[in-house]
Design a protein around this motif. Structure first.
Motif, PDB file in Angstrom:
ATOM      1  N   LEU A  45      27.605  43.285  42.691  1.00 51.50           N
ATOM      2  CA  LEU A  45      27.674  41.858  42.999  1.00 51.50           C
ATOM      3  C   LEU A  45      27.589  41.629  44.496  1.00 51.50           C
ATOM      4  O   LEU A  45      28.407  42.166  45.255  1.00 51.50           O
ATOM      5  N   GLN A  46      26.614  40.846  44.932  1.00 49.95           N
ATOM      6  CA  GLN A  46      26.617  40.339  46.290  1.00 49.95           C
ATOM      7  C   GLN A  46      27.398  39.028  46.306  1.00 49.95           C
ATOM      8  O   GLN A  46      27.432  38.314  45.305  1.00 49.95           O
ATOM      9  N   TYR A  49      46.956  41.307  43.237  1.00 49.64           N
ATOM     10  CA  TYR A  49      46.142  40.806  42.131  1.00 49.64           C
ATOM     11  C   TYR A  49      45.312  41.924  41.511  1.00 49.64           C
ATOM     12  O   TYR A  49      45.193  42.019  40.277  1.00 49.64           O
ATOM     13  N   HIS A  50      44.767  42.793  42.329  1.00 52.27           N
ATOM     14  CA  HIS A  50      43.880  43.836  41.803  1.00 52.27           C
ATOM     15  C   HIS A  50      44.637  45.019  41.211  1.00 52.27           C
ATOM     16  O   HIS A  50      44.020  46.018  40.819  1.00 52.27           O
ATOM     17  N   CYS A  51      45.962  44.884  41.120  1.00 53.31           N
ATOM     18  CA  CYS A  51      46.791  45.831  40.359  1.00 53.31           C
ATOM     19  C   CYS A  51      47.489  45.127  39.200  1.00 53.31           C
ATOM     20  O   CYS A  51      48.451  45.661  38.642  1.00 53.31           O
ATOM     21  N   SER A  52      47.011  43.963  38.842  1.00 56.16           N
ATOM     22  CA  SER A  52      47.687  43.124  37.850  1.00 56.16           C
ATOM     23  C   SER A  52      47.008  43.168  36.491  1.00 56.16           C
ATOM     24  O   SER A  52      45.861  43.607  36.349  1.00 56.16           O
ATOM     25  N   ALA A  53      47.735  42.651  35.488  1.00 52.52           N
ATOM     26  CA  ALA A  53      47.155  42.514  34.153  1.00 52.52           C
ATOM     27  C   ALA A  53      45.960  41.573  34.179  1.00 52.52           C
ATOM     28  O   ALA A  53      44.992  41.758  33.437  1.00 52.52           O
ATOM     29  N   GLY A  54      46.016  40.564  35.049  1.00 54.17           N
ATOM     30  CA  GLY A  54      44.897  39.634  35.165  1.00 54.17           C
ATOM     31  C   GLY A  54      43.610  40.334  35.563  1.00 54.17           C
ATOM     32  O   GLY A  54      42.552  40.097  34.978  1.00 54.17           O
ATOM     33  N   PHE A  55      43.697  41.228  36.555  1.00 51.06           N
ATOM     34  CA  PHE A  55      42.492  41.942  36.967  1.00 51.06           C
ATOM     35  C   PHE A  55      42.053  42.935  35.901  1.00 51.06           C
ATOM     36  O   PHE A  55      40.854  43.101  35.664  1.00 51.06           O
ATOM     37  N   SER A  97      40.153  37.302  42.703  1.00 50.94           N
ATOM     38  CA  SER A  97      39.470  38.371  41.982  1.00 50.94           C
ATOM     39  C   SER A  97      38.067  38.620  42.524  1.00 50.94           C
ATOM     40  O   SER A  97      37.263  37.691  42.684  1.00 50.94           O
ATOM     41  N   VAL A  98      37.743  39.892  42.753  1.00 50.78           N
ATOM     42  CA  VAL A  98      36.381  40.249  43.152  1.00 50.78           C
ATOM     43  C   VAL A  98      35.407  40.088  41.991  1.00 50.78           C
ATOM     44  O   VAL A  98      34.195  40.175  42.185  1.00 50.78           O
ATOM     45  N   LEU A  99      35.921  39.821  40.788  1.00 50.33           N
ATOM     46  CA  LEU A  99      35.068  39.605  39.613  1.00 50.33           C
ATOM     47  C   LEU A  99      34.998  38.136  39.213  1.00 50.33           C
ATOM     48  O   LEU A  99      34.518  37.808  38.122  1.00 50.33           O
ATOM     49  N   ASN A 145      30.938  41.699  51.666  1.00 52.82           N
ATOM     50  CA  ASN A 145      31.195  40.915  50.457  1.00 52.82           C
ATOM     51  C   ASN A 145      30.419  41.430  49.252  1.00 52.82           C
ATOM     52  O   ASN A 145      29.995  40.656  48.398  1.00 52.82           O
ATOM     53  N   THR A 146      30.214  42.744  49.197  1.00 55.61           N
ATOM     54  CA  THR A 146      29.490  43.369  48.080  1.00 55.61           C
ATOM     55  C   THR A 146      30.446  44.221  47.253  1.00 55.61           C
ATOM     56  O   THR A 146      31.223  45.006  47.802  1.00 55.61           O
TER      57      THR A 146
END
Length: 270
Positions: free
Chosen positions: A28-29, A84-90, A8-10, A222-223
């Motif tokens: 976020l950096q 992952y970035h299309c998932s319920a988790g994200f 996750s990017v978050l 990575n930003t």
């Protein structure tokens, strides 16, 4: 099989990272662990695989999740990253950041945080409304090299059916190009009423005379920039200077089955 536990990017973000002015957003950096970010950059799919014509000047491309997830040529790490970035988790990662703001701005769609948490996400162009409440996309995106200095997109808002948008930058270490940064803007102080704001739009775009830049986010490795879409979510891209390098990023989308604000594209040359 991906060896990274968290894609996750978050993963390092908290609610404290949310800025609410001029619209809810997060910057976020070092969003990902450096080894993971490096691996993604090193394995970024060849442009030929994505159908990109590098001869075009500063041209945007998007390779959507429904394409990459069904393309065995896309590296497995990238397919895992997109999945992952299309998932319920994200989607729940996004709610942790912007849940309060979503309920505040769009109570007709999500009257409570509980109802938002119960919303069922799907993948754009694979799932459909109304079976799913929100359709997610994680596009392998970028802009082609620049022969003539241009801005790929001046100040605008995203289409009115997008609940949130995000950009995760993957700048290559040898790319020293000036420009291609993201601007975050607001309407000038004399433009306050909704009707006055709507009158400033030409399609999705707003002329610079109506806005002022609040901050500029460098196109840097990575930003992450992630934001809630509202009528005030003005953003753009600064002029890129001549360069042989592509501008690489993951484009994040959360789409709903309603028009959150009445902004639609028109055919216009800028």
């Amino acid at each position: 099989m991906c060896m990274h536990d968290n894609l996750s990017v978050l993963q390092h973000a908290t609610r404290a990272d949310v800025h609410t002015e001029p619209f809810p957003h997060v910057i976020l950096q070092n969003a990902l662990p450096e080894p993971l970010c490096n691996e993604l950059i090193d394995s970024y799919p060849p442009l030929e695989m994505l159908g990109v014509n590098k001869k075009k000047n500063n041209k945007r491309w998007n390779y959507s999740a429904h394409e990459s997830l069904n393309d065995p040529q896309i590296p497995s790490l990238w397919r895992d990253f997109v999945r992952y970035h299309c998932s319920a988790g994200f989607f729940h990662d996004v709610i942790k950041m912007f849940g309060e703001d979503i309920v505040k701005h769009y109570p007709e769609l999500f009257p409570s945080l509980e109802q938002l948490l119960n919303a069922e996400p799907g993948i754009r162009y694979i799932n459909k409304f109304p079976e799913k409440t929100v359709l997610l996309d994680a596009q392998i995106s970028g802009n082609t090299p620049v022969r003539r200095r241009t801005s790929v997109r001046p100040t605008h808002v995203d289409l009115g059916n997008k609940l949130f948008s995000g950009l995760f930058y993957m700048r290559q270490d040898d790319d020293l190009t000036q420009g291609g940064d993201l601007t975050i803007s607001r309407f000038k102080p004399n433009i306050v009423e909704r009707a006055d704001k709507l009158a400033c739009f030409e399609g999705v775009y707003v002329r610079d005379r109506h806005t002022e830049i609040v901050k500029t986010v460098r196109y840097a490795k990575n930003t992450l920039v992630l934001f809630l879409n509202t009528l005030d979510s003005l953003h753009g891209v600064t002029v890129r200077e001549s360069t042989p390098h592509c501008r690489l990023f993951l484009n994040l989308i959360g789409e709903v089955n309603t028009e959150l604000y009445p902004i639609r594209p028109i055919k216009k040359t800028y």
